[in-house]
Scaffold this active site. Structure first.
Site, PDB file in Angstrom:
ATOM      1  N   SER A 557       0.814  -1.202   0.000  1.00 10.17           N
ATOM      2  CA  SER A 557       0.000   0.000   0.000  1.00 10.17           C
ATOM      3  C   SER A 557       0.854   1.261   0.000  1.00 10.17           C
ATOM      4  O   SER A 557       1.693   1.449  -0.868  1.00 10.17           O
ATOM      5  CB  SER A 557      -0.946  -0.039   1.204  1.00 10.17           C
ATOM      6  N   ASP A 643      -9.638  -3.211  -6.287  1.00 14.86           N
ATOM      7  CA  ASP A 643      -9.119  -2.374  -5.209  1.00 14.86           C
ATOM      8  C   ASP A 643      -9.779  -1.001  -5.269  1.00 14.86           C
ATOM      9  O   ASP A 643      -9.629  -0.267  -6.239  1.00 14.86           O
ATOM     10  CB  ASP A 643      -7.599  -2.244  -5.343  1.00 14.86           C
ATOM     11  N   HIS A 688      -8.501  -4.023  -1.512  1.00 17.84           N
ATOM     12  CA  HIS A 688      -7.315  -3.541  -0.814  1.00 17.84           C
ATOM     13  C   HIS A 688      -7.060  -4.265   0.499  1.00 17.84           C
ATOM     14  O   HIS A 688      -5.934  -4.263   0.996  1.00 17.84           O
ATOM     15  CB  HIS A 688      -7.444  -2.042  -0.549  1.00 17.84           C
TER      16      HIS A 688
END
Length: 725
Positions: A557, A643, A688
């Site tokens: 991330s 995501d 995510h």
């Protein structure tokens, strides 16, 4: 870590963007009276996901310059190179088994809640309950079949039981989406679904003056939680909006104090918070404001014996401190300082008991538990074993004991219990993990460019000889004031057993040394995190830990920002990089205010739309903006088609630009130049906060071994044992 959030400081993490797998999955908790929470491993099949096809045309394809996508798991090799080494056989065997066998998560997925004499949990595809003494048997009552929602592989993320056990509410979602559905089931001889609510984030039960159950929940739209609703059921059924936050840079979150006396409505962004108290006995009364929001001021609230305990950064120094005030005088002018943290201290969690307050702390990168006696304000500080890198919190209604677990990346969680009566910490007895004798954990520091000392945690085998010739895997994050994820992972254990060195760099922008550590690595100080990372890797090499040709780097991330910046500025320090759901296109993302989280992210990255200083600063480090023709380390990127937090478009754009730069550099590099592998693996489905699948783990491990030219046979055989084939 957990499995349950004990304090709103921890529960807040569910709503902060980009966290996802930066931490272990957590369940919200309700421990009023006889509540506690446990967890089960969740089983699922990977085959459905593997059969999915990307829905974005053109993304799942081979990218030239020796790369592949999800359809081609092996990099393209020039004909002049040798065939794929025999050690790949072990990887292929593991991968084949992964695609056909049920897998178990090592992360916590499903929470259990005990209320009264029952335990509520998920069994198969059903919400069930069983008597407490029969919780580990097959004797249970089915309350709701999740298949009624017609979702793909649904699981229960959180459970709440109404105070009088007339209703149970369960939040249900799938692996492929962050969107959750809240189901309310009426408990009776024939349980029935009373109601369902889409897009719910946090939720809690309270009871009013007439013993009617009242459900409060937050509604999430485009990843933003701005609305709070209040609902009742039965004969007086209603569902009404209770609160709406008008400022799009803030979000709302509900938290029930441990004694259930107050429901707190938390309104916050990355740096500022505002808390309202909803009376847990009179939920129809107007809420009471504790302190209106002041930019830069954070605070979180617990309650005990008509007193509020407030964890806040107000005053100097601007680190967290514990204050208290009477519940009927909550305004800031009435707050009294109760306990101050030492410098370089991170507050990990807080738990309130009848006669004690327990603080879980990280001081100078070591773990501590501080037990504060509320009768005499005494403080007992316990330094925890040096091998421990993270806490796993256990919710507990027993006023006599405080249980928790300690873990590290290479050591499974171990139980500890602090017993208040004895004033001692008790360690779980049993078989001693052999890793304690076969590995070492070191705490070292690197001096950054401005002289700041940056802590690192290093693991390696005890009997390793000539560490300079051993492979090194470096981990970094450095954003949002969040710590590096250091929970137990079997693949990390395997790497250390196979001779690898693991290094965790706690750079500025993260939260390992407190709030100031985060402040020194955000906005126009982001480059401090990059300087810290460079210093860490150089220090490791200078102290005899590996060398550039054997050094790899991994991030998830927002950690991708520092890794991408390092690849642009100091590529000679690395051989290979693995990135998962990486944030790489900072500038274009922050310029696009139509994205759901851009406004919430302004406190971390800055506002390039209105502030030219912020825009120019972001341009200096943004990975996508600074790609140039030069030698790069090999890069493996795992991205997820669905995501919602890191746009896939930015990752693809970065990959294409990197591919072009590598191709241009290769043209002028001369005969014999070995270009890097640039690999984009787009996973169908997923989001995510997708769980760590064994397929993904083995793919990434294979990449690292191949790039360093190492034999992976022993490692993959060992990994198969951990994965219980």
């Amino acid at each position: 870590m957990l499995q349950t959030a004990k304090f709103s400081l921890r529960a807040l993490k569910h709503s902060i963007p980009h966290l996802g797998n930066c931490m272990q999955k957590q369940s919200y908790r309700n421990v009023a009276g006889p509540y506690y929470s446990r967890v089960r491993l969740k089983k699922y099949h990977l085959t459905k996901c593997l059969q999915n096809k990307p829905r974005i045309a053109g993304l799942a394809r081979n990218i030239p310059s020796r790369s592949f996508s999800c359809k081609d798991l092996l990099p393209i090799k020039p004909e002049s190179e040798k065939p794929i080494s025999e050690n790949m056989d072990a990887f292929e065997k593991v991968r084949t088994r992964l695609e056909t066998q049920p897998q178990e998560e090592y992360e916590v997925v499903n929470a259990e809640i005990k209320h009264g004499g029952f335990v509520y949990y998920q069994e198969g595809c059903c919400l069930v309950r069983s008597k407490d003494e029969e919780a580990d048997s097959d004797n249970y009552e089915v309350l709701f079949n999740l298949e009624e929602l017609k979702l793909d592989q649904p699981f229960i993320d959180c459970i709440r039981v109404a105070p009088d056990e007339k209703y149970v509410a369960a939040k249900i979602r799938t692996e492929d989406s962050e969107t959750s559905t809240l189901v309310v089931v009426k408990l009776s001889d024939q349980p029935v679904m009373e109601a369902s609510f889409p897009n719910v984030s946090s939720f809690e039960w309270v009871k009013d003056e007439e013993d009617e159950d009242v459900l409060f929940y937050t509604f999430q739209r485009n990843l933003r939680c701005h609305d709070v609703y209040r609902a009742t059921f039965g004969d007086n059924k209603r569902n009404e909006r209770f609160y709406t936050e008008k400022d799009p840079s803030y979000f709302v979150f509900l938290y029930l104090t441990k004694d259930s006396r107050f429901l707190t409505l938390n309104i916050m962004n990355k740096t500022t918070s505002e808390v309202w108290l909803i009376d847990g006995l009179s939920p129809w009364d107007p809420p009471v404001l504790i302190q209106k929001r002041i930019h830069g001021m954070l605070y979180y609230v617990e309650h005990r014996d008509d007193e509020l305990y407030i964890l806040t950064n107000v005053g100097e120094p601007t680190e967290f401190k514990l204050m208290r005030t009477a519940a009927d005088a909550p305004a800031i002018m009435n707050w009294d300082l109760f306990f101050t943290m030492k410098r370089n201290t991170k507050v990990v969690d807080l738990d309130m008991f009848k006669d004690h307050c327990v603080l879980f702390l990280k001081h100078s990168n070591l773990l501590y538990v501080n037990v504060i006696g509320l009768a005499d304000d005494s403080v007992r500080s316990l330094k925890l074993p040096p091998w421990a890198c993270g806490f796993i919190m256990d919710t507990n209604s027993d006023p006599k004991n405080c249980p928790f677990q300690l873990c590290s990346p290479i050591r499974p969680p171990k139980y500890y219990t602090y017993k208040f009566a004895e004033g001692k910490l008790f360690e779980e007895t049993g078989h001693e993990d052999p890793i304690t004798k076969t590995s070492r954990v070191l705490r070292i520091e690197a001096k950054s460019k401005d002289g700041k000392l940056v802590p690192m945690t290093v693991f390696h085998k005890t009997d390793s000889e000539d560490l300079q010739r051993k492979p090194l895997l470096v981990h970094v994050y450095g954003a949002y004031g969040m710590d590096l994820k250091m929970n137990f992972r079997p693949e990390k254990r395997v790497l250390v057993d196979d001779g690898w060195i693991l290094a965790y760099c706690h750079v500025r922008g993260g939260g390992e040394l407190g709030l100031q550590w985060h402040a020194d690595g955000r906005l126009t100080k982001k480059l401090n995190g990059l300087a810290d990372l460079v210093a860490c890797i150089k220090t490791l090499h200078s102290q005899g830990f590996s060398q550039p040709s054997l050094t790899t780097l991994s991030a998830f991330s927002a950690g991708g920002v520092l890794v991408g910046a390092l690849c642009n500025s100091k590529p000679e320090l690395l051989r290979a990089v693995t990135l998962e759901a990486p944030f790489l296109d900072v500038l274009n993302t922050m310029l696009d205010t139509t994205l759901p989280l851009t406004l919430e992210e302004l406190e971390e990255w800055g506002n390039p739309s209105s502030d030219e200083k912020h825009k120019n600063y972001i341009k200096r480090y943004c990975p996508c903006q600074n790609i140039k023709p030069q030698h790069y380390p090999s890069v493996h990127i795992t991205a997820y088609e669905n995501d919602e937090r890191v746009p896939l478009k930015g990752i693809v754009n970065y990959t294409e630009k990197l591919k072009e730069a590598v191709a241009e550099h290769t043209k002028g590099a001369g005969e014999g130049y070995q270009p890097p592998n640039i690999i984009l693996d787009i996973q169908p489905g997923g989001n995510h906060v997708i769980e760590d699948s064994h397929k993904k783990i083995t793919t990434q491990m294979k990449f690292l071994y191949e790039e360093l030219g190492l034999d992976s046979t022993d490692a993959f055989e060992a990994l198969k044992k951990y994965l219980k084939f």
